[in-house]
Design an enzyme around this catalytic site. Structure first.
Site, PDB file in Angstrom:
ATOM      1  N   ASP A  98       0.832  -1.203   0.000  1.00 56.00           N
ATOM      2  CA  ASP A  98       0.000   0.000   0.000  1.00 56.00           C
ATOM      3  C   ASP A  98       0.868   1.255   0.000  1.00 56.00           C
ATOM      4  O   ASP A  98       0.703   2.147  -0.808  1.00 56.00           O
ATOM      5  CB  ASP A  98      -0.979   0.013   1.190  1.00 56.00           C
ATOM      6  CG  ASP A  98      -0.296  -0.222   2.547  1.00 56.00           C
ATOM      7  OD1 ASP A  98       0.921  -0.475   2.585  1.00 56.00           O
ATOM      8  OD2 ASP A  98      -1.007  -0.145   3.574  1.00 56.00           O
ATOM      9  N   ASP A 101       7.098   3.862   3.557  1.00 63.40           N
ATOM     10  CA  ASP A 101       7.393   5.082   4.307  1.00 63.40           C
ATOM     11  C   ASP A 101       8.873   5.082   4.679  1.00 63.40           C
ATOM     12  O   ASP A 101       9.713   5.603   3.947  1.00 63.40           O
ATOM     13  CB  ASP A 101       6.477   5.128   5.531  1.00 63.40           C
ATOM     14  CG  ASP A 101       6.685   6.364   6.379  1.00 63.40           C
ATOM     15  OD1 ASP A 101       7.544   7.190   6.028  1.00 63.40           O
ATOM     16  OD2 ASP A 101       5.997   6.528   7.398  1.00 63.40           O
TER      17      ASP A 101
HETATM   18  P1  IMP Z   1       7.488   1.447   6.571  1.00 64.00           P
HETATM   19  O1  IMP Z   1       7.948   0.134   7.125  1.00 64.00           O
HETATM   20  O2  IMP Z   1       7.869   2.593   7.455  1.00 64.00           O
HETATM   21  O3  IMP Z   1       7.931   1.677   5.149  1.00 64.00           O
HETATM   22  O4  IMP Z   1       5.916   1.430   6.639  1.00 64.00           O
HETATM   23  C1  IMP Z   1       5.186   0.691   5.744  1.00 64.00           C
HETATM   24  C2  IMP Z   1       3.885   0.175   6.329  1.00 64.00           C
HETATM   25  O5  IMP Z   1       3.358   1.032   7.335  1.00 64.00           O
HETATM   26  C3  IMP Z   1       2.855   0.126   5.240  1.00 64.00           C
HETATM   27  O6  IMP Z   1       2.780  -1.164   4.686  1.00 64.00           O
HETATM   28  C4  IMP Z   1       1.573   0.532   5.941  1.00 64.00           C
HETATM   29  O7  IMP Z   1       0.889  -0.621   6.386  1.00 64.00           O
HETATM   30  C5  IMP Z   1       2.005   1.343   7.110  1.00 64.00           C
HETATM   31  N1  IMP Z   1       1.885   2.785   6.857  1.00 64.00           N
HETATM   32  C6  IMP Z   1       2.888   3.681   6.689  1.00 64.00           C
HETATM   33  N2  IMP Z   1       2.415   4.911   6.478  1.00 64.00           N
HETATM   34  C7  IMP Z   1       1.064   4.803   6.509  1.00 64.00           C
HETATM   35  C8  IMP Z   1      -0.007   5.771   6.365  1.00 64.00           C
HETATM   36  O8  IMP Z   1       0.180   6.969   6.135  1.00 64.00           O
HETATM   37  N3  IMP Z   1      -1.269   5.267   6.476  1.00 64.00           N
HETATM   38  C9  IMP Z   1      -1.532   3.947   6.710  1.00 64.00           C
HETATM   39  N4  IMP Z   1      -0.575   3.026   6.846  1.00 64.00           N
HETATM   40  C10 IMP Z   1       0.718   3.452   6.751  1.00 64.00           C
HETATM   41 MG    MG Z   2      -0.984  -0.943   8.057  1.00 64.26          MG
END
Ligand code: IMP
Ligand code: MG
Length: 181
Positions: A98, A101
């Site tokens: 999805d 980040d």
């Molecule tokens: P990362 O590991 O920091 O890259 O975060 C990725 C995961 O965090 C994604 O697969 C989402 O499930 C969740 N996530 C990060 N940012 C958001 C947001 O703005 N809204 C909803 N879910 C998010």
């Molecule tokens: Mg999530």
């Protein structure tokens, strides 16, 4: 408690871009049968729309991971809550996310999936945070680059809410200046 803010990506923009991604994937995988691996729960709406825009033979599977729990800040820990049913050896895998980040989830999943020796592994993310592009490693297919700030809708949640919204909408969490970091 926070509240919904402005629309960041409209339903129409999503529809157009998902169709483009489907066309691109269909072209790139014209002579292969890709396995789309959706990351639950956030990618479930995107997956459903994306597969219907792909016109080559395609298979789907899902895995569930958790990196945030009920918070809007990363815990720094990724856990596999549900693993795949499919053997990845020799498969052409496209990991469907999805949003990426910090890139932590993606880095972890890439490592786990590569250990299963797929023939190829690419990533398709509906959303990518503008300022964190390099941290997720190379993401082959990106829907939209969005600025900092938590978003909900089109499968994305905050504490399991708002996944059903058609648009992608900013979520303003009062008292937290660092939302989405
Ligand atoms: P990362 O590991 O920091 O890259 O975060 C990725 C995961 O965090 C994604 O697969 C989402 O499930 C969740 N996530 C990060 N940012 C958001 C947001 O703005 N809204 C909803 N879910 C998010
Ligand atoms: Mg999530």
């Amino acid at each position: 408690m926070g509240e919904l803010g402005r629309v960041v990506v409209t339903e129409e923009q999503i529809e157009t871009r998902v169709a483009e991604l489907g066309t691109e994937i269909s072209r790139d995988y014209a002579d292969r049968r890709p396995l789309l691996v959706g990351v639950l729960k956030g990618a479930f709406v995107f997956m459903a729309d994306l597969v219907r825009r792909i016109d080559v033979d395609v298979e789907v599977d899902f895995m569930a991971v958790s990196s945030y729990g009920a918070a809007t800040r990363t815990s720094g820990i990724v856990r596999i809550l549900k693993d795949l049913d499919t053997d990845l050896a020799g498969r052409h895998v496209i990991l469907v996310e999805d949003i990426t980040d910090s890139g932590l989830t993606l880095r972890y999943l890439r490592k786990v999936l590569l250990a299963r020796e797929p023939a190829t592994l690419e990533v398709c993310a509906l959303l990518m945070r503008e300022d964190t592009g390099a941290r997720g490693g190379s993401v082959r297919y990106v829907g939209f680059r969005i600025p900092a700030g938590w978003v909900v809708g089109y499968g994305l949640d905050v504490d399991e809410r708002y996944r059903h919204l058609h648009d992608i909408v900013a979520y303003e969490d009062e008292g937290s200046e660092a939302v989405g970091q």
